[in-house]
Motif scaffolding. Structure first.
Motif, mmCIF file in Angstrom:
data_model
loop_
_atom_site.group_PDB
_atom_site.id
_atom_site.type_symbol
_atom_site.label_atom_id
_atom_site.label_comp_id
_atom_site.label_asym_id
_atom_site.label_seq_id
_atom_site.Cartn_x
_atom_site.Cartn_y
_atom_site.Cartn_z
ATOM 1 N N HIS A 98 -44.445 -71.968 72.608
ATOM 2 C CA HIS A 98 -44.236 -70.528 72.450
ATOM 3 C C HIS A 98 -43.777 -70.196 71.036
ATOM 4 N N TYR A 99 -42.829 -70.980 70.501
ATOM 5 C CA TYR A 99 -42.322 -70.670 69.165
ATOM 6 C C TYR A 99 -43.336 -71.011 68.077
ATOM 7 N N VAL A 100 -44.170 -72.027 68.297
ATOM 8 C CA VAL A 100 -45.279 -72.278 67.370
ATOM 9 C C VAL A 100 -46.225 -71.083 67.369
ATOM 10 N N ARG A 101 -46.474 -70.530 68.537
ATOM 11 C CA ARG A 101 -47.351 -69.354 68.635
ATOM 12 C C ARG A 101 -46.776 -68.177 67.848
ATOM 13 N N VAL A 102 -45.474 -67.952 67.972
ATOM 14 C CA VAL A 102 -44.828 -66.836 67.278
ATOM 15 C C VAL A 102 -44.915 -67.004 65.763
ATOM 16 N N LEU A 103 -44.921 -68.257 65.289
ATOM 17 C CA LEU A 103 -44.862 -68.520 63.853
ATOM 18 C C LEU A 103 -46.206 -68.939 63.264
ATOM 19 N N SER A 104 -47.292 -68.699 63.991
ATOM 20 C CA SER A 104 -48.609 -69.068 63.470
ATOM 21 C C SER A 104 -49.586 -67.912 63.605
ATOM 22 N N GLU A 105 -50.700 -68.038 62.903
ATOM 23 C CA GLU A 105 -51.716 -66.990 62.879
ATOM 24 C C GLU A 105 -52.778 -67.281 63.932
ATOM 25 N N ARG A 106 -53.245 -66.223 64.583
ATOM 26 C CA ARG A 106 -54.316 -66.360 65.556
ATOM 27 C C ARG A 106 -55.650 -66.320 64.833
ATOM 28 N N THR A 107 -56.626 -67.052 65.325
ATOM 29 C CA THR A 107 -57.959 -67.036 64.741
ATOM 30 C C THR A 107 -58.924 -66.306 65.667
ATOM 31 N N ASP A 108 -60.022 -65.878 65.117
ATOM 32 C CA ASP A 108 -61.098 -65.237 65.898
ATOM 33 C C ASP A 108 -60.645 -63.998 66.635
ATOM 34 N N GLY A 109 -59.505 -63.401 66.245
ATOM 35 C CA GLY A 109 -59.066 -62.146 66.840
ATOM 36 C C GLY A 109 -58.602 -62.238 68.271
ATOM 37 N N GLY A 200 -51.165 -88.038 65.287
ATOM 38 C CA GLY A 200 -52.169 -87.570 64.337
ATOM 39 C C GLY A 200 -51.962 -86.154 63.843
ATOM 40 N N LEU A 201 -50.724 -85.737 63.625
ATOM 41 C CA LEU A 201 -50.474 -84.382 63.127
ATOM 42 C C LEU A 201 -50.683 -84.330 61.618
ATOM 43 N N LYS A 202 -51.379 -83.306 61.164
ATOM 44 C CA LYS A 202 -51.468 -83.043 59.737
ATOM 45 C C LYS A 202 -50.118 -82.533 59.243
ATOM 46 N N GLY A 203 -49.915 -82.545 57.927
ATOM 47 C CA GLY A 203 -48.661 -82.061 57.369
ATOM 48 C C GLY A 203 -48.366 -80.629 57.757
ATOM 49 N N ILE A 204 -49.400 -79.777 57.783
ATOM 50 C CA ILE A 204 -49.192 -78.372 58.143
ATOM 51 C C ILE A 204 -48.803 -78.230 59.610
ATOM 52 N N GLU A 205 -49.335 -79.108 60.466
ATOM 53 C CA GLU A 205 -49.007 -79.056 61.892
ATOM 54 C C GLU A 205 -47.588 -79.552 62.145
ATOM 55 N N LEU A 206 -47.201 -80.614 61.463
ATOM 56 C CA LEU A 206 -45.820 -81.080 61.563
ATOM 57 C C LEU A 206 -44.867 -80.019 61.016
ATOM 58 N N SER A 269 -42.947 -76.510 53.871
ATOM 59 C CA SER A 269 -43.480 -75.892 52.659
ATOM 60 C C SER A 269 -45.004 -75.969 52.635
ATOM 61 N N GLU A 270 -45.542 -77.106 53.054
ATOM 62 C CA GLU A 270 -46.999 -77.269 53.112
ATOM 63 C C GLU A 270 -47.610 -76.250 54.071
ATOM 64 N N TYR A 271 -46.952 -76.053 55.214
ATOM 65 C CA TYR A 271 -47.465 -75.077 56.180
ATOM 66 C C TYR A 271 -47.389 -73.652 55.642
ATOM 67 N N LEU A 272 -46.251 -73.278 55.075
ATOM 68 C CA LEU A 272 -46.084 -71.908 54.572
ATOM 69 C C LEU A 272 -47.041 -71.611 53.423
ATOM 70 N N ASN A 273 -47.396 -72.628 52.645
ATOM 71 C CA ASN A 273 -48.365 -72.440 51.565
ATOM 72 C C ASN A 273 -49.795 -72.387 52.101
ATOM 73 N N PHE A 274 -49.996 -72.915 53.303
ATOM 74 C CA PHE A 274 -51.328 -72.928 53.917
ATOM 75 C C PHE A 274 -51.696 -71.590 54.554
ATOM 76 N N VAL A 275 -50.735 -70.944 55.230
ATOM 77 C CA VAL A 275 -51.062 -69.729 55.984
ATOM 78 C C VAL A 275 -51.474 -68.601 55.037
ATOM 79 N N ARG A 276 -52.322 -67.731 55.510
ATOM 80 C CA ARG A 276 -52.774 -66.602 54.699
ATOM 81 C C ARG A 276 -51.725 -65.498 54.633
ATOM 82 N N ASN A 277 -50.946 -65.382 55.699
ATOM 83 C CA ASN A 277 -49.947 -64.314 55.770
ATOM 84 C C ASN A 277 -48.552 -64.927 55.802
ATOM 85 N N ARG A 278 -48.157 -65.534 54.693
ATOM 86 C CA ARG A 278 -46.837 -66.156 54.625
ATOM 87 C C ARG A 278 -45.726 -65.132 54.842
ATOM 88 N N ALA A 279 -45.901 -63.933 54.292
ATOM 89 C CA ALA A 279 -44.880 -62.895 54.454
ATOM 90 C C ALA A 279 -44.689 -62.560 55.931
#
Length: 324
Positions: A98-109, A200-206, A269-279
């Motif tokens: 749930h908290y990953v969902r709150v802090l991540s971007e949805r794809t495909d609308g 097998g988590l990528k840095g952004i996923e971790l 930091s890797e994750y926050l630099n990856f997302v399009r909407n860091r703000a």
């Protein structure tokens, strides 16, 4: 804020609304044969969670008890085959999702495609092809005494297209005409110790997983878990104590202390630099942090606390708890 009412309840109590972030990038799941690549993280994360608000994860079963000479029905916490009180690993994993969902971007609308599905698996997202979860949690065996508490049912809230609901540590929902019932609870001040297996988590996923735990020193907050989240129950303050990284033929690498802190900061930091909407991600983090700030500050100033011991039951040979 606009809100869809499925039932008549006060939307200003019990929770905060945070914006659903759209426009995320598609992320390809890691193939299982690649999990030991040097740029991926596989291994065991050890965690400790301080119970800052009493909580209950009930099974839905009732038992009869005598309290003050009266016979009452009590909704019980889960038990294993030996009758021991158990907090299911699947419930812990659901909280983190749930908290990953709150802090991540949805794809495909939509709400079924994005970071939570890539990390925790999904049978609803066609491109993932029923990809299984790459994060699993041990059950936790509770060895202390339980208490009883009267609570009332929390209403299911369904935000409109633009908002998620996150339960508050400071706001409480009013009872109104709802029926009260007794539940077993685990008391405030207890400590849960459990283990996450990651594969097998990528840095952004971790990174987003660490942020969702509230363990980053610049983004500390408490998570809400179990029943009664709407009435001041279920607050947990998490701490990562160790990460034993499995590098396949290269052996293992252990992260503790300052080395672990650096890994948490680097991955986040890797994750926050990856997302399009860091703000937008940081805005949702700010809501969680401001809601938790008094409790986080109090826990930090008190240092270590006495507690009823909870643990993922271990022997010298293996973990007894199942991974879910």
């Amino acid at each position: 804020m606009p809100y869809q009412n499925r039932r008549n309840f006060n939307t200003t109590k019990g929770y905060e609304l945070v914006r659903i972030l759209r426009g995320g990038q598609n992320i390809a799941p890691t193939n299982h044969i690649e999990i030991y690549k040097t740029n991926l993280y596989t291994g065991i994360i050890s965690l400790k969670a301080q119970v800052v608000q009493r909580f209950s994860v009930t099974s839905g079963f009732w038992k009869d008890m005598q309290i003050s000479g009266k016979r009452v029905h009590v909704m019980t916490i889960y038990r294993d085959g030996q009758g021991r009180v158990v907090i299911p690993g699947s419930s812990i994993k659901g909280m983190l999702r749930h908290y990953v969902r709150v802090l991540s971007e949805r794809t495909d609308g939509d709400d079924d495609s994005g970071m939570p599905e890539v990390i925790f698996g999904s049978t609803q997202t066609p491109r993932l092809k029923s990809f299984r979860s790459r994060v699993r949690s041990t059950d936790v065996i509770y060895e202390g005494n339980l208490k009883g508490l009267k609570i009332f049912q929390q209403y299911a809230g369904y935000p409109r297209d633009n908002f998620y609901k996150v339960y508050s540590l400071t706001k409480k929902e009013e009872k109104g005409s709802r029926h009260e019932f007794l539940v077993e609870i685990i008391p405030k001040g207890s400590i849960l110790e459990f283990v996450l297996s990651v594969e097998g988590l990528k840095g952004i996923e971790l990174g987003v997983l660490f942020l969702a735990m509230g363990v980053h020193p610049n983004y500390r907050f408490c998570l809400k878990f179990g029943r009664g989240k709407n009435i001041g129950m279920g607050g947990l303050l998490m701490e990562v104590t160790r990460f034993e990284r499995d590098k396949g033929l290269l052996g293992k690498e252990v992260y503790e202390g300052a080395k672990l802190d650096e890994l948490i900061k680097k991955a986040a930091s890797e994750y926050l630099n990856f997302v399009r909407n860091r703000a937008g991600v940081e805005s949702n983090l700010k809501v969680l942090m401001e809601d938790s700030q008094k409790i986080v500050k109090g826990a930090s100033s008190n240092g270590s606390v006495s507690y009823t011991h909870l643990r993922a039951h271990e022997t010298s040979l293996h973990l007894v708890c199942r991974l879910l």
